[in-house]
Write an enzyme that holds these catalytic residues in place. Structure first.
Site, PDB file in Angstrom:
ATOM      1  N   LYS A  44       0.858  -1.185   0.000  1.00 17.31           N
ATOM      2  CA  LYS A  44       0.000   0.000   0.000  1.00 17.31           C
ATOM      3  C   LYS A  44       0.894   1.235   0.000  1.00 17.31           C
ATOM      4  O   LYS A  44       1.950   1.251   0.657  1.00 17.31           O
ATOM      5  CB  LYS A  44      -0.875   0.003   1.266  1.00 17.31           C
ATOM      6  CG  LYS A  44      -1.614   1.309   1.531  1.00 17.31           C
ATOM      7  CD  LYS A  44      -2.649   1.608   0.458  1.00 17.31           C
ATOM      8  CE  LYS A  44      -3.315   2.968   0.665  1.00 17.31           C
ATOM      9  NZ  LYS A  44      -4.212   3.299  -0.472  1.00 17.31           N
ATOM     10  N   ASN A  68     -13.621   4.213  -4.841  1.00 14.82           N
ATOM     11  CA  ASN A  68     -12.961   4.265  -3.540  1.00 14.82           C
ATOM     12  C   ASN A  68     -12.469   5.664  -3.248  1.00 14.82           C
ATOM     13  O   ASN A  68     -12.051   6.401  -4.149  1.00 14.82           O
ATOM     14  CB  ASN A  68     -11.782   3.282  -3.491  1.00 14.82           C
ATOM     15  CG  ASN A  68     -10.477   3.929  -3.942  1.00 14.82           C
ATOM     16  OD1 ASN A  68      -9.790   4.583  -3.146  1.00 14.82           O
ATOM     17  ND2 ASN A  68     -10.147   3.799  -5.202  1.00 14.82           N
ATOM     18  N   SER A  69     -12.538   5.992  -1.946  1.00 15.98           N
ATOM     19  CA  SER A  69     -11.891   7.219  -1.483  1.00 15.98           C
ATOM     20  C   SER A  69     -11.256   6.891  -0.136  1.00 15.98           C
ATOM     21  O   SER A  69     -11.663   7.401   0.911  1.00 15.98           O
ATOM     22  CB  SER A  69     -12.906   8.356  -1.346  1.00 15.98           C
ATOM     23  OG  SER A  69     -12.218   9.560  -0.999  1.00 15.98           O
ATOM     24  N   GLY A  71      -8.311   7.450   1.092  1.00 16.00           N
ATOM     25  CA  GLY A  71      -7.627   8.551   1.776  1.00 16.00           C
ATOM     26  C   GLY A  71      -6.250   8.169   2.311  1.00 16.00           C
ATOM     27  O   GLY A  71      -5.783   8.709   3.316  1.00 16.00           O
ATOM     28  N   CYS A 130      -2.511   9.813  -6.268  1.00 13.71           N
ATOM     29  CA  CYS A 130      -3.589   9.560  -5.317  1.00 13.71           C
ATOM     30  C   CYS A 130      -4.656  10.640  -5.477  1.00 13.71           C
ATOM     31  O   CYS A 130      -4.371  11.836  -5.378  1.00 13.71           O
ATOM     32  CB  CYS A 130      -3.089   9.573  -3.874  1.00 13.71           C
ATOM     33  SG  CYS A 130      -4.451   9.196  -2.723  1.00 13.71           S
ATOM     34  N   LYS A 164       3.704   5.785 -10.517  1.00  7.97           N
ATOM     35  CA  LYS A 164       2.301   5.443 -10.777  1.00  7.97           C
ATOM     36  C   LYS A 164       1.601   6.713 -11.206  1.00  7.97           C
ATOM     37  O   LYS A 164       1.571   7.712 -10.454  1.00  7.97           O
ATOM     38  CB  LYS A 164       1.675   4.873  -9.504  1.00  7.97           C
ATOM     39  CG  LYS A 164       0.214   4.453  -9.620  1.00  7.97           C
ATOM     40  CD  LYS A 164       0.056   3.209 -10.449  1.00  7.97           C
ATOM     41  CE  LYS A 164      -1.357   2.644 -10.407  1.00  7.97           C
ATOM     42  NZ  LYS A 164      -1.670   1.922  -9.146  1.00  7.97           N
ATOM     43  N   SER A 194      -6.694   4.871 -10.603  1.00  8.85           N
ATOM     44  CA  SER A 194      -8.146   4.994 -10.818  1.00  8.85           C
ATOM     45  C   SER A 194      -8.466   6.326 -11.512  1.00  8.85           C
ATOM     46  O   SER A 194      -7.673   7.272 -11.468  1.00  8.85           O
ATOM     47  CB  SER A 194      -8.870   4.946  -9.468  1.00  8.85           C
ATOM     48  OG  SER A 194      -8.321   5.919  -8.591  1.00  8.85           O
ATOM     49  N   GLY A 221     -11.991  -0.952 -12.149  1.00  5.04           N
ATOM     50  CA  GLY A 221     -12.750  -2.066 -12.714  1.00  5.04           C
ATOM     51  C   GLY A 221     -12.971  -1.938 -14.215  1.00  5.04           C
ATOM     52  O   GLY A 221     -12.254  -1.210 -14.903  1.00  5.04           O
ATOM     53  N   GLY A 250      -8.804  -2.417 -15.109  1.00  2.38           N
ATOM     54  CA  GLY A 250      -9.880  -3.076 -15.832  1.00  2.38           C
ATOM     55  C   GLY A 250      -9.688  -4.536 -16.150  1.00  2.38           C
ATOM     56  O   GLY A 250     -10.416  -5.097 -16.961  1.00  2.38           O
ATOM     57  N   THR A 272      -9.393  -3.993  -8.519  1.00  2.00           N
ATOM     58  CA  THR A 272     -10.790  -4.312  -8.226  1.00  2.00           C
ATOM     59  C   THR A 272     -11.083  -5.810  -8.248  1.00  2.00           C
ATOM     60  O   THR A 272     -11.711  -6.350  -7.319  1.00  2.00           O
ATOM     61  CB  THR A 272     -11.711  -3.562  -9.209  1.00  2.00           C
ATOM     62  OG1 THR A 272     -11.527  -2.148  -9.037  1.00  2.00           O
ATOM     63  CG2 THR A 272     -13.175  -3.910  -8.973  1.00  2.00           C
TER      64      THR A 272
END
Ligand SMILES: O=C(O)c1[nH]c(=O)[nH]c(=O)c1I
Length: 311
Positions: A44, A68-69, A71, A130, A164, A194, A221, A250, A272
């Site tokens: 993570k 998702n959020s 945080g 993020c 990322k 995302s 997803g 995805g 996901t």
């Protein structure tokens, strides 16, 4: 038939692993990924000090994926460096990824100094995307900030490091960000994170699905796949061959993994579908990818990597 791959000169027995943020928060989750068919794990995204993250509910499955959020909840970089240090001793010869993210350049540098002071021998993934820390923009959309961060990072850090990135949606943006990235000795670019700040609604309850930020959150997803493949393919064509690509977004089956590699990915990450199916998903996806390769007569992923045909 082999699905092995290589990133930054390290060999991996498989080309499928978790995406940062999924199944990688605690030692228990990391153990489960470590014992699965996944090539390796990424932790993570870690910050200098532990974080609670956003109020719950902060994740929700949706008809075609997830929102998702979180945080940035995490136990802090020291926790993950300790875990990986033990993993390196228990399973020597396997290479692990540690994801990290600071809230400014100074924090990014402090995090990297902490990594340098440890016995970590793997690959750093610097998260520039993020979307869920209230008040903080996704760094990847601020090209000046990305330049400043990478200049500072590569002044300091000489070991393998990838970034990322958030998804981009404009071909000129691909040109602009790729021109910046090509100036740096990046091990890889991981596309995509995302889609930031989507909104999913429960019509029956007439309500949003998650609590933080009025329900705005990162979309993952199946919704994400066309955007993910576009980013992988666009970067493959624009980045120096020395910069590899991790494809994320995805993936639900072996054909989706095949498509990411066809677009140019050297490794494929899943979020996901892993959250929904658990670590058994790695065995399924690997089996399905091998079936696609067998049907097409491919013995290894280099035989079709980046070979997407245009019309
Ligand atoms: O909310 C999160 O923790 C989060 N969620 C995402 O979808 N991507 C990210 O990079 C992060 I740091």
């Amino acid at each position: 038939i082999s699905t092995r791959t290589h990133i930054a000169g390290f060999n991996f027995d498989n080309c499928i692993m978790n995406a940062a943020g999924v199944y990688d928060y605690s030692a228990e989750e990391l153990d489960a990924v470590q014992q699965s068919a996944a090539a390796t794990f990424v932790t993570k995204s870690a910050t200098l000090v532990p974080r609670e993250g956003n109020p719950e509910p902060r994740y929700c499955n949706t008809p075609y994926g997830s929102i998702n959020s979180m945080g940035l909840p995490n136990f802090g970089l020291a926790y993950y460096l300790d875990y990986v240090s033990a993993a390196q001793r228990q399973v020597p010869g396997k290479t692990y990824f540690v994801s990290l993210t600071g809230f400014n350049v100074e924090e990014d540098i402090a995090l990297l100094r902490q990594v340098q002071a440890s016995d970590f021998e793997g690959i750093v993934e610097l998260n520039l995307s993020c979307p869920n820390v209230p008040g903080k923009p996704q760094t990847g959309y601020d090209f000046e900030a990305v330049t400043r961060i990478l200049e500072a990072v590569f002044d300091l850090y000489r070991a393998p490091l990838g970034i990322k990135l958030p998804p981009y949606f404009d071909l000129v943006h691909f040109d602009q960000i790729a021109a910046i990235l090509n100036r740096f000795p990046l091990a890889y670019v991981n596309s995509v994170n995302s889609i930031g700040n989507g909104l999913c609604v429960d019509a029956a309850a007439e309500s949003v699905l998650i609590k933080p930020k009025q329900g705005f959150g990162g979309i993952g997803g199946a919704y994400l796949k066309p955007t993910a493949l576009a980013n992988v393919f666009a970067f493959r064509q624009r980045l120096n061959s020395s910069i590899q690509i991790i494809g994320t977004g995805g993936v639900q089956n072996g054909t989706d993994v095949f498509e990411h590699i066809l677009c140019g990915a050297d490794m494929v990450q899943v979020g996901t579908v892993l959250h929904q199916e658990g670590v058994a998903v790695f065995e399924r996806l690997t089996r399905e990818l091998k079936a696609v390769m067998a049907q097409k007569g491919y013995g290894g992923i280099d035989e079709f990597k980046g070979r997407l045909k245009t019309l």
